[in-house]
Motif scaffolding. Structure first.
Motif, mmCIF file in Angstrom:
data_model
loop_
_atom_site.group_PDB
_atom_site.id
_atom_site.type_symbol
_atom_site.label_atom_id
_atom_site.label_comp_id
_atom_site.label_asym_id
_atom_site.label_seq_id
_atom_site.Cartn_x
_atom_site.Cartn_y
_atom_site.Cartn_z
ATOM 1 N N PRO A 139 14.746 2.204 -2.277
ATOM 2 C CA PRO A 139 14.966 3.560 -2.800
ATOM 3 C C PRO A 139 14.044 3.842 -3.973
ATOM 4 C CG PRO A 139 17.032 2.345 -2.553
ATOM 5 C CD PRO A 139 15.929 1.375 -2.365
ATOM 6 N N PRO A 140 13.343 4.945 -3.953
ATOM 7 C CA PRO A 140 12.417 5.242 -5.055
ATOM 8 C C PRO A 140 13.167 5.591 -6.327
ATOM 9 C CG PRO A 140 12.546 7.079 -3.539
ATOM 10 C CD PRO A 140 13.338 5.993 -2.916
ATOM 11 N N CYS B 210 0.138 -8.998 -2.974
ATOM 12 C CA CYS B 210 0.861 -7.763 -3.292
ATOM 13 C C CYS B 210 0.824 -7.475 -4.789
ATOM 14 C CB CYS B 210 2.296 -7.864 -2.794
ATOM 15 S SG CYS B 210 2.416 -7.893 -0.989
ATOM 16 N N SER B 211 0.866 -8.497 -5.619
ATOM 17 C CA SER B 211 0.749 -8.291 -7.064
ATOM 18 C C SER B 211 -0.583 -7.648 -7.405
ATOM 19 C CB SER B 211 0.904 -9.625 -7.802
ATOM 20 O OG SER B 211 2.183 -10.183 -7.576
ATOM 21 N N LEU B 212 -1.659 -8.117 -6.772
ATOM 22 C CA LEU B 212 -2.969 -7.530 -7.030
ATOM 23 C C LEU B 212 -3.027 -6.076 -6.560
ATOM 24 C CD1 LEU B 212 -5.339 -10.498 -6.087
ATOM 25 C CD2 LEU B 212 -5.084 -9.445 -8.333
ATOM 26 N N ILE B 213 -2.432 -5.783 -5.428
ATOM 27 C CA ILE B 213 -2.421 -4.400 -4.946
ATOM 28 C C ILE B 213 -1.722 -3.495 -5.954
ATOM 29 C CG2 ILE B 213 -1.492 -2.861 -3.177
ATOM 30 C CD1 ILE B 213 -1.965 -5.086 -1.142
ATOM 31 N N TYR B 214 -0.592 -3.941 -6.468
ATOM 32 C CA TYR B 214 0.151 -3.119 -7.432
ATOM 33 C C TYR B 214 -0.596 -2.990 -8.760
ATOM 34 C CZ TYR B 214 4.150 -3.285 -4.269
ATOM 35 O OH TYR B 214 4.990 -3.151 -3.190
ATOM 36 N N LEU B 215 -1.249 -4.084 -9.195
ATOM 37 C CA LEU B 215 -1.995 -4.000 -10.462
ATOM 38 C C LEU B 215 -3.203 -3.079 -10.346
ATOM 39 C CD1 LEU B 215 -1.863 -7.737 -11.627
ATOM 40 C CD2 LEU B 215 -0.716 -5.793 -12.700
ATOM 41 N N PRO C 191 10.684 0.116 -6.618
ATOM 42 C CA PRO C 191 10.351 -0.448 -5.304
ATOM 43 C C PRO C 191 9.365 -1.606 -5.392
ATOM 44 C CG PRO C 191 10.338 1.935 -5.220
ATOM 45 C CD PRO C 191 10.443 1.570 -6.669
ATOM 46 N N GLN C 192 8.375 -1.481 -6.291
ATOM 47 C CA GLN C 192 7.416 -2.563 -6.445
ATOM 48 C C GLN C 192 8.091 -3.826 -6.964
ATOM 49 O OE1 GLN C 192 4.472 -0.887 -9.056
ATOM 50 N NE2 GLN C 192 3.524 0.361 -7.446
ATOM 51 N N SER D 40 0.835 -1.214 0.000
ATOM 52 C CA SER D 40 0.000 0.000 0.000
ATOM 53 C C SER D 40 0.861 1.253 0.000
ATOM 54 C CB SER D 40 -0.908 -0.006 1.234
ATOM 55 O OG SER D 40 -1.781 -1.111 1.199
ATOM 56 N N HIS D 41 2.025 1.165 0.652
ATOM 57 C CA HIS D 41 2.923 2.316 0.693
ATOM 58 C C HIS D 41 3.556 2.596 -0.664
ATOM 59 C CE1 HIS D 41 5.757 5.205 2.321
ATOM 60 N NE2 HIS D 41 6.758 4.520 1.792
ATOM 61 N N TYR D 42 3.861 1.537 -1.416
ATOM 62 C CA TYR D 42 4.565 1.708 -2.691
ATOM 63 C C TYR D 42 3.659 1.569 -3.911
ATOM 64 C CZ TYR D 42 9.005 1.556 -0.225
ATOM 65 O OH TYR D 42 10.055 1.852 0.595
ATOM 66 N N LYS D 43 2.344 1.554 -3.709
ATOM 67 C CA LYS D 43 1.495 1.384 -4.893
ATOM 68 C C LYS D 43 1.390 2.668 -5.714
ATOM 69 C CE LYS D 43 -2.942 2.174 -2.533
ATOM 70 N NZ LYS D 43 -4.267 1.559 -2.247
#
Length: 1010
Positions: free
Chosen positions: A92-93, A257-262, A279-280, A73-76
Motif C-alpha cells: 500500500p502506498p 533493489c537497494s541500488l535501484i531505490y538509491l 513500499p520500498q 522499478s515500479h516503486y522507485k
C-alpha cells in the motif's frame, strides 16, 4: 530506427536459432555415441536430470532477480494517491518521509559501496561459473567439487588475487562503473548472467542430486550429531549447494533493489536522497528477511561442516569446534531466524505497529545525549527500525560469537592444555581417517630379519629371483623408441608391469610342471598423429589414413640380450606369424602358444585423439613392411554409421568438421569413430568415478562385445584395464592430507577393447562400498560383477599404484593409533629416497613376484618400504596382494625397533663409496656417455632382505640405455657384476670368483643418518 530494430531482431533470431541447432545436434550426436556403447539408458537419465536442474536453476534465479527488479522499478517513484474505489497494490502506498535521509556525500558512499559489493559477488560467482563451463578430461575426476560459498574467506582470497592478477581488478572496476552509470542495463545483464551460471552449476551437480535421492546407509554414525555417515556423503553436499545458491541469489536481489531505490528520483543528479518510501522499505525488508533465512540455513549447515575443521592439531571437529563453535553457530542460526521473522513482519504489516514496542524495549539502553545525537542525523528508514542497524548488530554478534570467542578459547584454553583437551578428538580423527582410506584393514606383523640367507635359500626362491626387475620403465621406453618405434609417427607412451603364465625354458620343463609366472614389461605401439610430418598432415591423412597404432613389445624384466639390450619376447611389427608366415613380427617360443597375438591393431588408446572415418574408398595405413606399407579397412564393431547425408551433416556440426560434408570418399557403410582416447571415453560414460593415471595393456583371448558371446571379427586380443575409484571429500573427521578427497575405494575395474572400443565396468564386492552401491542403484545397466569379467582378463587385475601411494602417504602418520604418540609425532615415517639417474627421488611402489612370509607359494604383490622421519634406516614395508584369491589384502611388516636395518639411502651411500664401484662409474662417465643408477629394490626373501640395483650405460646423445651391471647388497656384503646370477653367486657362494666387498657395521652416526 525501424530498420535498425528489425536488423537487431533478425540478429537475435539467428543467434537463438544457432544456439538451438547447436543444442539439438549435441544431444542427438551424444545419444548416438552412448547407443553405440550400449549405455543409452545412462545417457537419458543424466540428460533428463541435468535438464530439470538447469531449468529449475535458470527459471527461479531469473524470475526472482528480474521480478524483484521489476517491483523495484515500479516503486522507485512515489505512486499517486489511489482513489477509494481503486484496488490497492500488494505494498500500500504511503507518503514518503519529509526528512532528507542522505546528502550527496553519503549517497555516493552508499551507491559506490553497494556497487562494489555487487561487483565482488558477480566476480566471485563468475570465476566459479567459468570453471564449470567445460569439463576437464585431463583431471582424474571430471565431476566438479562443491563450489566455494560467498563467505569472508573466499572473498579475501579473491581480493588477494588482485595483486597478482591485475586484470581481475580491472574487471571489478569496470563492473562497478557500469553499475553506477548504466544501472538498469547492468542489473538485467547481471541477472541473466547469474541465471545462466546458477543453472549451469546446479545441472553440473547432477551426480550429487541422484545420490541424494538414492542414498545407501553406512554402518556407522558420527559421534557428535549422531547422523549416519551417508548424511554427510549424500545429503550434506546438496544442502551446501542450496546454501551456495540461495545466499548469492538473495544477496544479489537485496543489493540490486537497494541500488535501484538509491538511484530513484534523480537522487544522484539532485545531490540528495529523500529516504525510502513505505513500499520500498517493505520490499527491502522482505528481501532482507529472505537473506537472513539463507544465512540461518548457512549457520545450521556450518555445525556439520565443523566435522571437516582444520582449526586444531587434527582434521575434524576439535574441542573448540564442539564446545564453542557449534553452540555459537546454533545461536547465530536462531538470531538470524528471529531477525528474518522481524523483517518479514515489517514487510507484510505496517511498520508503525511494531515501532513503539521496539522503542520501548530499547529505551532503557539509550542515553539521552546518545538519543538526541541519533535523532539529529538523517535516517534511511525514517519510519522503521533501521535495516542497517539490524544487519550491523547481526554482523557484530556474528564476528564476536563466530570468530573472536572461538579463537580466544582455542588460544587461551585449548592450546596450553592441548593433549588433555584434544585427546578424544585426536582418537576420533585417527579412527575415521584409517576407515576412510581402508588402513584399518591392514594386517600388521613383525618382520624380524634374523635368518641367515644362503645360496640354497636363493635357489629355493628361484621364481622370485627370476622376476627381480632389472629393467625399469624409463630405460626400456628409451630403448623401444630407438629400436622398436619403426616410424616417426609411432610412439610408446608408457610401459607397464604385469605377469603372464609362460612356458618354462625347455631345460627346466617337467611333464607335470611346464609353465611359470613371468613378470614382464608390456608397451603398446600407438600412432601419434602429431608426429606425422607437417607436409603430410592433410584432412584425408588425419581422418582416413592414419587411423590406428599396431602391435606391442613384450620383454621379461630380468633378462638381457646381447649387448645389454632388452631381451624381447615380442618385437618388431606385423601380424602373428601363425596367421602370416611372412610376417616380420618376432615371437619367442615361450610365448608363442601362451599369448594370443592375432592382428594387434590399436584403434582406442592413450594417444588416439583424432576422429576417424573408416570403411571408405581410401585404405587405412596398417603398418610399414620394409620400404612399403600394408593397408587395411576397419571391420570392427565400433563406430557410428554416417552413410546417410543427414547423419554426416549432424556429426559435421557436432565435431565442427565441415569437410565431412564435402568428402567424396564415403560409402553407405562408412562409420565414424570419435572419442577414442581411453580416459576421455570412460570419463564421458561415468564422470562420477575417479580414474587411475596409468591404464595398462593386457593381451588375452576375451570377448566383450554386444551381445555376449558373439565372436569378434577379426579376433582382437588387446584390452586396456583402467582402475576406477569411488571417492568423496565429505567423510567426517577423515584427513585428506594432500588430496582432494578423504575417502577412497578401488571398487571398479574398467576394460576397454582396443579394437572395437567396447567399454565394460566391473565392480568388486569386497570390501562393500556404500557409494558404489548407490551408483549401482542409480545405473543398474552400467556395472557388472567382477565374476562376469572374462577369466583371461581377471587374472591380470592388479592392485593400483595410485591408490597404494595414497594409502602409503596416509600410513606415514596414521599408523600411530596411540593418542600421545600421534600428538608428539614420536613414530612419524617417511618415504625413503634413492638415487635414480644421478638424482635423489622418492622410491615409488614396485611390483614383485615373491613369496610372502608364512605363505607357501609366490604371488604378484605391490611393495613399498618406509623409514623413520628423522632417520634413514628401514622401519617397515607394506605389501598389497594382486592375485585373484587374495586380491586387495594389505600387509604391513614392521621391523623390531631395537634392530638396525639398512635403509635404501644408506645402501645407496654404501654403493657410491665402494671403491670398486665408484671407480668403474667414474671410468664410464666420460665425455659422450653417462651412468644411470636404476631403481633400488628391497626384496624380502625368507626372513631376510636383499637389495638389488641395476646400472645402465647410455650415450648423452640419442640415448640407447644398456644394462651394464647389477649391484647386489646383503648382510654388509656388496658386489657389482655383469649379471644378477653372477652377483648372487659371489655374495652367497662359499668360494666366490671375486671376493665381495665387506662394509663396516653401522654406527650410531649411520643409524641417525647424519
Amino acid at each position: 530506427m525501424a530498420i535498425k530494430s528489425r536488423f537487431f531482431q533478425a540478429i537475435l533470431l539467428l543467434f537463438g536459432l544457432w544456439l538451438f541447432t547447436d543444442l539439438v545436434t549435441h544431444l542427438v550426436a551424444e545419444g548416438f555415441w552412448f547407443q553405440e556403447l550400449g549405455y543409452l539408458s545412462v545417457y537419458w537419465l543424466r540428460l533428463i536430470t541435468r535438464a530439470i536442474l538447469w531449468f529449475f536453476g535458470l527459471t527461479i534465479t531469473a524470475g526472482f532477480l528480474l521480478g524483484n527488479q521489476l517491483i523495484a522499478s515500479h516503486y522507485k517513484y512515489p505512486p499517486p494517491t489511489p482513489a477509494r474505489t481503486q484496488r490497492t497494490s500488494f505494498f500500500p502506498p504511503e507518503p514518503a518521509p519529509k526528512i532528507a535521509a542522505l546528502e550527496l556525500t553519503w549517497l555516493l558512499v552508499f551507491v559506490i559501496s553497494l556497487s562494489l559489493l555487487l561487483a565482488l559477488v558477480v566476480l566471485h560467482y563468475g570465476t566459479i561459473f567459468i570453471e564449470y563451463w567445460k569439463p576437464d578430461f585431463s583431471e582424474p575426476l571430471v565431476a566438479p567439487l562443491l563450489p566455494d560459498r560467498f563467505d569472508v574467506k573466499p572473498l579475501f582470497e579473491l581480493i588477494r588475487q588482485f595483486v597478482s592478477q591485475w586484470w581481475l581488478l580491472g574487471i571489478l572496476v569496470i563492473i562497478t562503473l557500469v553499475l553506477i552509470l548504466k544501472l538498469e542495463f547492468s542489473l538485467i545483464a547481471i541477472a541473466v548472467f547469474l541465471s545462466l551460471g546458477f543453472g549451469l552449476v546446479l545441472s553440473s551437480h547432477w551426480t550429487n542430486v541422484l545420490q541424494y535421492f538414492n542414498p545407501t546407509p553406512f554402518n556407522q554414525a558420527d559421534d557428535i550429531f549422531g547422523q549416519n555417515i551417508s548424511f554427510y556423503i549424500f545429503s550434506l553436499p546438496i544442502a551446501h549447494l542450496l546454501e551456495f545458491w540461495l545466499v548469492g541469489l538473495f544477496l544479489c536481489g537485496l543489493v540490486s533493489c537497494s541500488l535501484i531505490y538509491l538511484h530513484s528520483g534523480n537522487s544522484l543528479s539532485q545531490g540528495r536522497f529523500p529516504g525510502f518510501s513505505q513500499p520500498q522499505q517493505r520490499h527491502l525488508h522482505a528481501l532482507g528477511g529472505m537473506l537472513m533465512l539463507s544465512v540461518a540455513f548457512k549457520h545450521w549447515l556450518s555445525r556439520y561442516e565443523l566435522l571437516y575443521s582444520q582449526r586444531g592439531v587434527i582434521f575434524g571437529a576439535g574441542y573448540t569446534d564442539v564446545n564453542v563453535q557449534a553452540p555459537a553457530d546454533l545461536m547465530l542460526c536462531f538470531v538470524a531466524i528471529i531477525i528474518a521473522i522481524f523483517l518479514f513482519w515489517q514487510a507484510f504489516f505496517s511498520v508503525k505497529a511494531i515501532k513503539p514496542y521496539i522503542d520501548k524495549i530499547l529505551k532503557p539502553f539509550r542515553q539521552r545525549i546518545y538519543r538526541k545525537k541519533i535523532e539529529s542525523k538523517a535516517r534511511l528508514f525514517a519510519d522503521s527500525y533501521s535495516l542497517r542497524a539490524i544487519l550491523g548488530w547481526y554482523l557484530t554478534i556474528a564476528f564476536i560469537a563466530g570468530w573472536i570467542l572461538p579463537e580466544t578459547v582455542q588460544r587461551l584454553i585449548v592450546q596450553p592444555n592441548e593433549i588433555e583437551r584434544e585427546s578424544p578428538y585426536i582418537e576420533r580423527s585417527i579412527g575415521y581417517t584409517r576407515q576412510a582410506f581402508n588402513l584399518d584393514e591392514i594386517n600388521s606383523e613383525i618382520f624380524d630379519p634374523q635368518g641367515e640367507l644362503t645360496y640354497a635359500d636363493i635357489q629355493k626362491n628361484d621364481l622370485t629371483i627370476k622376476n627381480i626387475r632389472l629393467w625399469d620403465e624409463r630405460p626400456l621406453l628409451q630403448t623401444n623408441r630407438q629400436l622398436q618405434q619403426i616410424r616417426l609417427y609411432y610412439e610408446f607412451p608408457d610401459a607397464n608391469v604385469d605377469r603372464y603364465t609362460l612356458l618354462k625354458p625347455p631345460a627346466e620343463q617337467t611333464p607335470r610342471d611346464r609353465t611359470e609366472k613371468q613378470q614382464v614389461l608390456i608397451a603398446a605401439r600407438e600412432l601419434n598423429y602429431n608426429s606425422v610430418p607437417s607436409e603430410a598432415q592433410t584432412w584425408v591423412n588425419k581422418h582416413l589414413v592414419y587411423t590406428h597404432g599396431y602391435g606391442f613389445t613384450l620383454s621379461p624384466v630380468n633378462t638381457v640380450a646381447e649387448g645389454g639390450l632388452p631381451n624381447y619376447f615380442v618385437r618388431d611389427i606385423g601380424a602373428d606369424p601363425k596367421l602370416d608366415p611372412e610376417s616380420t613380427l618376432e615371437v619367442d617360443q615361450r610365448v608363442q602358444y601362451s599369448i594370443p597375438i592375432g592382428e594387434p591393431r590399436i584403434y582406442y588408446g592413450e594417444l588416439t585423439n583424432t576422429d576417424i572415418m573408416t570403411s571408405t574408398q581410401i585404405k587405412e595405413l596398417d603398418y610399414p613392411l620394409g620400404s612399403e606399407n600394408t593397408y587395411n579397412t576397419y571391420d570392427g564393431q565400433g563406430g557410428i554409421s554416417i552413410g546417410r547425408g543427414w547423419q554426416r551433416l549432424l556429426f559435421a556440426k557436432h565435431l565442427k568438421n565441415w569437410q565431412m560434408i564435402f568428402a567424396r570418399n564415403f560409402l553407405p557403410d562408412t562409420k565414424l569413430l570419435f572419442r577414442r582416447n581411453l580416459k576421455e571415453r570412460v570419463k564421458m560414460i561415468a564422470p562420477f568415478l575417479r580414474y587411475d593415471s596409468d591404464p595398462y595393456l593386457v593381451v588375452a583371448d576375451a570377448n566383450l562385445n554386444w551381445p555376449d558371446n558373439q565372436a569378434s571379427t577379426p579376433p582382437n586380443y588387446l584390452y586396456w584395464i583402467i582402475d576406477a575409484y569411488t571417492t568423496s571429500a565429505r567423510y567426517p573427521y577423515s584427513d585428506p592430507g594432500q588430496e582432494q578427497f578423504n575417502y577412497i575405494r578401488n571398487s571398479v575395474k574398467v576394460v576397454v577393447d582396443a579394437y572395437n572400443g567396447t567399454v565394460r565396468f566391473y565392480y568388486l564386492n569386497d570390501p562393500e562400498d556404500p557409494i558404489l552401491t548407490t551408483w549401482r542403484t542409480i545405473f543398474p545397466d552400467l556395472f557388472q560383477p567382477i565374476q562376469e569379467m572374462p577369466g583371461t582378463l581377471y587374472v591380470h587385475i592388479r592392485y593400483p599404484v595410485d591408490l597404494f601411494k595414497v594409502q602409503s602417504e596416509q600410513l606415514l602418520t596414521y599408523h600411530m593409533d596411540d593418542v600421545r604418540v600421534f600428538y608428539n609425532r614420536e613414530d612419524q615415517w617417511r618415504i625413503p629416497k634413492e638415487i635414480y639417474a644421478n638424482e635423489p627421488k622418492s622410491i615409488e611402489p614396485y611390483y614383485l613376484i615373491m613369496r610372502l612370509p608364512e605363505e607357501s607359494s609366490e604371488e604378484f604383490i605391490l611393495l613399498h618400504p618406509f623409514t623413520p622421519a628423522s632417520r634413514i634406516n628401514l622401519v617397515a614395508w607394506m605389501a598389497a596382494r594382486s592375485d585373484t584369491q587374495q586380491y586387495g589384502k594389505l600387509l604391513l611388516y614392521r621391523f623390531p625397533k631395537q634392530e638396525f636395518i639398512f635403509g635404501p639411502e644408506q645402501v645407496e651411500a654404501l654403493i657410491n663409496q665402494t671403491p670398486e664401484i665408484s671407480e668403474q662409474i667414474s671410468l664410464w662417465n666420460r665425455q659422450g656417455s653417462r651412468v644411470v643408477q636404476g631403481n633400488l629394490l628391497v626384496i624380502p626373501i625368507e626372513k631376510s632382505l636383499l637389495y638389488v640395483e641395476p646400472i645402465y650405460l647410455e650415450a648423452t646423445e640419442n640415448s640407447l640405455p644398456t644394462l651394464a651391471r647389477v649391484i647386489v647388497f646383503y648382510n654388509n656384503s656388496i658386489v657389482m657384476r655383469s649379471s644378477l646370477q653372477e652377483a648372487l653367486e659371489d655374495v652367497f657362494e662359499e668360494e666366490p670368483t671375486v671376493a665381495p666387498t665387506t662394509v663396516p657395521s653401522p654406527t650410531n652416526v649411520d643409524i641417525l643418518g647424519e
